[in-house]
Design a protein around this motif. Structure first.
Motif, PDB file in Angstrom:
ATOM      1  N   GLU A  45       0.760  -1.326   0.148  1.00 38.22           N
ATOM      2  CA  GLU A  45      -0.056  -0.037   0.236  1.00 38.22           C
ATOM      3  C   GLU A  45       0.894   1.243   0.080  1.00 38.22           C
ATOM      4  O   GLU A  45       1.892   1.265   0.638  1.00 38.22           O
ATOM      5  CB  GLU A  45      -1.013   0.177   1.177  1.00 38.22           C
ATOM      6  N   GLU A  46       0.306   2.198  -0.740  1.00 37.43           N
ATOM      7  CA  GLU A  46       1.022   3.493  -0.767  1.00 37.43           C
ATOM      8  C   GLU A  46       0.898   4.195   0.601  1.00 37.43           C
ATOM      9  O   GLU A  46      -0.462   4.183   1.240  1.00 37.43           O
ATOM     10  CB  GLU A  46       0.419   4.313  -1.897  1.00 37.43           C
ATOM     11  N   THR A  57       1.031  13.699  -0.679  1.00 37.82           N
ATOM     12  CA  THR A  57      -0.280  13.235  -0.107  1.00 37.82           C
ATOM     13  C   THR A  57      -0.057  12.179   0.758  1.00 37.82           C
ATOM     14  O   THR A  57       1.425  11.676   0.960  1.00 37.82           O
ATOM     15  CB  THR A  57      -0.846  12.609  -1.561  1.00 37.82           C
ATOM     16  N   TYR A  58      -0.781  11.727   1.537  1.00 33.69           N
ATOM     17  CA  TYR A  58      -0.594  10.701   2.681  1.00 33.69           C
ATOM     18  C   TYR A  58      -1.915   9.819   2.806  1.00 33.69           C
ATOM     19  O   TYR A  58      -3.068  10.277   2.301  1.00 33.69           O
ATOM     20  CB  TYR A  58      -0.664  11.205   3.895  1.00 33.69           C
ATOM     21  N   ARG A  59      -1.742   8.553   2.821  1.00 36.62           N
ATOM     22  CA  ARG A  59      -2.893   7.818   3.144  1.00 36.62           C
ATOM     23  C   ARG A  59      -3.694   8.268   4.577  1.00 36.62           C
ATOM     24  O   ARG A  59      -2.810   8.703   5.298  1.00 36.62           O
ATOM     25  CB  ARG A  59      -2.500   6.286   3.113  1.00 36.62           C
ATOM     26  N   ASP A  60      -4.927   7.935   4.623  1.00 35.38           N
ATOM     27  CA  ASP A  60      -5.632   8.426   5.646  1.00 35.38           C
ATOM     28  C   ASP A  60      -4.899   7.946   7.048  1.00 35.38           C
ATOM     29  O   ASP A  60      -4.945   8.518   8.155  1.00 35.38           O
ATOM     30  CB  ASP A  60      -7.169   8.060   5.496  1.00 35.38           C
ATOM     31  N   SER A  61      -4.520   6.692   7.243  1.00 35.64           N
ATOM     32  CA  SER A  61      -4.421   6.266   8.486  1.00 35.64           C
ATOM     33  C   SER A  61      -3.082   6.611   8.913  1.00 35.64           C
ATOM     34  O   SER A  61      -2.601   6.546  10.194  1.00 35.64           O
ATOM     35  CB  SER A  61      -4.128   4.716   8.399  1.00 35.64           C
TER      36      SER A  61
END
Length: 119
Positions: A45-46, A57-61
């Motif tokens: 996962e990115e 950008t960032y993943r929400d978690s």
């Protein structure tokens, strides 16, 4: 081609911090760099991306806990990780696109560095 070498992984307790580094062989004509992770039995996962213009950008978690940055003078990409949780445990990979103007379908990858967070 871009050679990428990650470092900085390790074992920490929940709530701790780590800073990952990714040394790139070149920085010219690189449009986007990113951190990915893959936990055992799960898909890669990115985690975060950073474009040539510095936008991120960032993943929400990981929002509010991780920060991606780069030192263009030294050809190094960083991932500062704070408030680590056991679910952050994974092998973390650095990725880059050179001459490809998007933050997807990354063509260059490092070997990865292991991050283990214990509760």
């Amino acid at each position: 081609q871009v050679q990428l070498v990650e470092s900085g992984g390790g074992s920490v307790q929940a709530g701790g911090s780590l800073r990952l580094s990714c040394a790139a062989s070149v920085y010219t004509d690189i449009y986007c760099m990113a951190w990915f992770r893959q936990a055992p039995g799960k898909e890669r996962e990115e985690v975060a991306t950073i474009r040539r213009d510095g936008s991120t950008t960032y993943r929400d978690s990981v929002k509010g806990r991780f920060t991606i940055s780069k030192d263009n003078a030294k050809n190094i990409l960083f991932l500062q990780m704070s408030s680590l949780k056991p679910e952050d445990t994974a092998k973390y990979y650095c990725a880059a696109n050179r001459y490809l103007y998007r933050c997807a379908d990354f063509r260059n990858w490092g070997q990865g560095t292991q991050v283990t967070v214990s509760s």
